[in-house]
Design a protein around this motif. Structure first.
Motif, short mmCIF file in Angstrom:
data_model
loop_
_atom_site.label_atom_id
_atom_site.label_comp_id
_atom_site.label_asym_id
_atom_site.label_seq_id
_atom_site.Cartn_x
_atom_site.Cartn_y
_atom_site.Cartn_z
N MET A 28 60.04 3.37 51.83
CA MET A 28 59.53 2.63 50.91
C MET A 28 58.83 1.25 51.52
SD MET A 28 61.81 1.43 47.74
CE MET A 28 61.66 -0.16 46.86
N TYR A 29 57.79 0.95 50.92
CA TYR A 29 57.03 -0.18 51.56
C TYR A 29 56.65 -1.17 50.30
CZ TYR A 29 53.95 -3.30 54.07
OH TYR A 29 53.18 -4.35 54.58
N THR A 30 57.00 -2.37 50.47
CA THR A 30 56.81 -3.14 49.47
C THR A 30 56.14 -4.57 49.92
OG1 THR A 30 59.14 -4.30 50.00
CG2 THR A 30 58.86 -2.66 48.08
N CYS A 31 54.94 -4.93 49.16
CA CYS A 31 54.34 -6.05 49.70
C CYS A 31 54.99 -7.30 49.53
CB CYS A 31 52.87 -6.06 48.97
SG CYS A 31 51.61 -4.71 49.28
N GLY A 32 54.90 -7.89 50.50
CA GLY A 32 55.75 -9.25 50.63
C GLY A 32 55.07 -10.66 50.41
N MET A 68 59.24 -4.91 54.00
CA MET A 68 58.35 -5.86 53.34
C MET A 68 57.56 -6.69 54.30
SD MET A 68 59.71 -8.92 50.61
CE MET A 68 59.62 -8.01 49.11
N ASN A 69 56.49 -6.90 54.36
CA ASN A 69 55.71 -7.56 55.24
C ASN A 69 55.85 -9.17 54.75
OD1 ASN A 69 54.06 -6.89 53.05
ND2 ASN A 69 52.39 -8.41 53.90
N ILE A 70 55.70 -9.91 55.80
CA ILE A 70 55.22 -11.49 55.52
C ILE A 70 53.89 -11.77 55.95
CG2 ILE A 70 56.16 -13.81 56.15
CD1 ILE A 70 58.58 -12.40 55.15
N GLU A 216 46.71 -5.49 57.56
CA GLU A 216 48.03 -6.04 57.56
C GLU A 216 48.95 -5.10 57.40
OE1 GLU A 216 50.74 -9.38 56.06
OE2 GLU A 216 48.50 -10.02 56.45
N CYS A 217 48.82 -4.71 55.84
CA CYS A 217 49.94 -3.77 55.27
C CYS A 217 49.72 -2.45 55.79
CB CYS A 217 49.63 -3.72 53.83
SG CYS A 217 50.45 -5.24 53.07
N SER A 218 48.64 -1.97 56.13
CA SER A 218 48.29 -0.46 56.49
C SER A 218 48.99 -0.47 57.76
CB SER A 218 46.84 -0.04 56.75
OG SER A 218 46.36 -0.04 55.46
N PRO A 241 41.91 -5.30 44.96
CA PRO A 241 41.44 -4.48 45.78
C PRO A 241 42.68 -3.97 46.90
CG PRO A 241 40.71 -6.54 46.44
CD PRO A 241 41.44 -6.68 45.25
N HIS A 242 43.81 -4.87 46.93
CA HIS A 242 44.52 -4.77 47.94
C HIS A 242 45.15 -3.14 48.27
CE1 HIS A 242 47.37 -5.96 51.10
NE2 HIS A 242 48.38 -5.82 50.52
N HIS A 243 45.73 -2.56 47.42
CA HIS A 243 46.39 -1.15 47.53
C HIS A 243 45.16 -0.15 47.71
CE1 HIS A 243 50.50 -2.63 45.80
NE2 HIS A 243 50.10 -2.97 47.18
N GLU A 244 44.08 -0.39 46.86
CA GLU A 244 42.82 0.63 47.03
C GLU A 244 42.55 0.53 48.61
OE1 GLU A 244 41.72 1.92 43.81
OE2 GLU A 244 41.44 3.32 45.49
N ALA A 245 42.47 -0.56 49.19
CA ALA A 245 42.03 -0.87 50.58
C ALA A 245 43.00 -0.36 51.49
CB ALA A 245 41.77 -2.28 50.72
N GLU A 246 44.19 -0.42 51.23
CA GLU A 246 45.25 0.16 51.96
C GLU A 246 45.22 1.74 52.05
OE1 GLU A 246 49.49 -0.78 51.78
OE2 GLU A 246 49.02 -2.83 51.00
N ILE A 247 44.79 2.05 51.01
CA ILE A 247 44.81 3.84 51.02
C ILE A 247 43.51 4.16 51.92
CG2 ILE A 247 44.10 5.76 49.69
CD1 ILE A 247 45.54 4.44 47.15
ZN LIG Z 1 50.17 -5.40 51.02
#
Ligand SMILES: [Zn+2]
Length: 469
Positions: A28-32, A68-70, A216-218, A241-247
């Motif tokens: 599980m990944y959660t944007c921090g 969870m990222n910082i 960063e998240c990818s 756009p964040h999650h779209e971009a991550e994909i």
């Molecule tokens: Zn993120």
């Protein structure tokens, strides 16, 4: 038992099955947070929804690995450090610490790791991914020296947000500062250094600069959890756009499906309006605590509405939360009293209420779950009033409550003080009776190190958990 979750990608409720062949491990990944200020209660609504999800999965015996990222480098953090005239790392350190304190206040379980964007290991991974995307023609360096993702080359771009991206795809040179991009929708993977960045820069094959937020998240997600995740969460603001971009970035590199279930938490409103500094209704967690509410009261207030429904935060809502928790505390106290009584000649029953977890299985239906809890309280209180409840049954309800609170984390202090804390507190009382002030101070420090606070008043010592009532 089957857990169903609403997947933003398919816009449908889906049965949850993790990728793990044994079906137990969940990635599980959660944007921090972006650590440029104190997080606001809208941010914490999302973190609490993720906490509820993790705890519920664990109650169903899944083993959850969460990252969870910082975000400790971006425009806002750089601007903040310049404004405060301190190095970036020093500027963000105070807000990182505040963030972890706030998690404790709200009893949010820590993720397995909290990778930081400026960690050299993470930066290396980001550069490596950008290199792969450039090699594959999915990214390009523009005249401004920044590197952009070429959305025209990723046919699935827009599928998560369900956008018709034809408009976005057609070249539009709208913003003057984005004239270097091939397409207005292309997003930055690597931002070339400019004067505003001061000392903040890393070297890369494309020159000095810093990573974009999306990459960063990818990078962190795949570095720590592998190419494929079971669940990725965030607020609805993150979808595009964040999650779209991550994909696009991740699948562009790995060629594998990145995420099985995308879960997004709805907005938080305050007094029916969008929270905004200009409206004077913008609250950090600290603002709410400063008004005299405890961490568990805020936790309850932000958690009690289904995560996909907008939540309207009001001060009346905070009062309702206080009343609701008071009812629970009274009920637990009564059960304890009943459990101590010698078993009388009453009909023997044991707790039976699987409805609580069943409700949460249904896409975290918290209203249904709380409905089961309060119905249980009503019914068992009635039986205690009528003298129908024996000690064994009271004990079994207390056991049941322990399981429920493992997920909700809203019990009052007394109900959940661990034995070791109680022992330290008792030792401190003894030390004070013996006027051994040094020992007393040592014990207070030891309690503090474990997240508990000892205060002395004329009524004696009071030990409370940070974030408790
Ligand atoms: Zn993120």
């Amino acid at each position: 038992m089957t857990i169903k979750l609403f997947n933003t990608y398919s816009r449908a409720l889906e049965e949850f099955h993790p990728l793990d062949p044994a079906g137990r491990e969940v990635k599980m990944y959660t944007c921090g947070p972006t650590v440029y200020s104190h997080a606001h209660i809208g941010n914490f609504r999302a973190y609490l929804f993720e906490d509820l999800l993790q705890r519920h999965l664990e109650s169903r015996e899944y083993k959850v690995h969460r990252v969870m990222n910082i975000t400790d480098v971006d425009d806002k953090t750089i601007r903040g450090s310049r404004g405060a005239n301190v190095p970036l790392a020093e500027f963000t350190a105070q807000f990182k610490k505040a963030f972890f304190d706030d998690l404790d206040t709200l009893r949010i379980k820590r993720a397995d790791s909290f990778p930081e964007a400026t960690d050299p290991r993470e930066i290396r991974k980001m550069i490596e991914m950008i290199g792969t995307l450039v090699e594959r023609g999915l990214a390009y360096q523009a005249e401004d020296k920044s590197v952009y993702f070429r959305i025209n080359k990723f046919p699935d771009y827009g599928k998560l947000a369900h956008f018709d991206l034809e408009e976005l795809r057609s070249t539009g040179r709208v913003k003057s500062d984005e004239y270097d991009k091939e397409n207005i929708g292309d997003f930055a993977l690597w931002k070339a250094w400019d004067e505003q960045d001061g000392l903040v820069k890393w070297s890369s094959p494309w020159g000095d600069g810093r990573p974009g937020w999306h990459i960063e998240c990818s990078a962190m997600a795949t570095q720590l959890l592998g190419d494929q995740l079971d669940i990725h969460c965030g607020g609805v603001d993150n979808i595009f756009p964040h999650h779209e971009a991550e994909i696009a970035q991740t699948e562009g590199c790995t060629g594998k499906k990145f995420v099985r279930y995308w879960l997004h938490c709805a907005h938080l409103m305050v007094d029916g309006q969008k929270m905004a500094k200009s409206l004077g209704n913008f609250y950090t967690l600290r603002d709410v605590i400063a008004k005299g509410y405890s961490g568990r009261e805020v936790r309850y207030a932000l958690m009690r509405v289904h995560y996909r429904a907008p939540l309207n935060f009001t001060w009346e809502g905070m009062e309702e939360s206080r009343v609701a928790l008071g009812r629970i505390d009274d009920w637990v106290r009564r059960l304890k009293e009943n459990a101590e009584r010698p078993t009388s000649n009453v009909q023997r029953r044991t707790a039976d209420s699987s409805g609580f977890q069943d409700a949460l299985d249904d896409d975290l239906n918290i209203s249904g779950a709380l409905g089961v809890l309060f119905e249980t309280i009503r019914e068992t209180n009635r039986r205690m009033d009528a003298g129908e409840m024996g000690a064994e049954e009271a004990k079994s309800w207390l056991e049941w409550w322990k399981g429920v609170d493992q997920i909700l984390q809203i019990a009052g202090e007394e109900a959940e003080m661990p034995a070791e804390i109680a022992a330290l507190a008792a030792a401190r009382v003894q030390a004070r009776l013996a006027k051994d002030w040094r020992k007393s101070d040592e014990l207070r420090d030891e309690l503090a190190a474990r997240g508990w606070e000892a205060r002395d008043s004329k009524d004696g010592q009071k030990v409370t958990r940070r974030g408790g009532s």
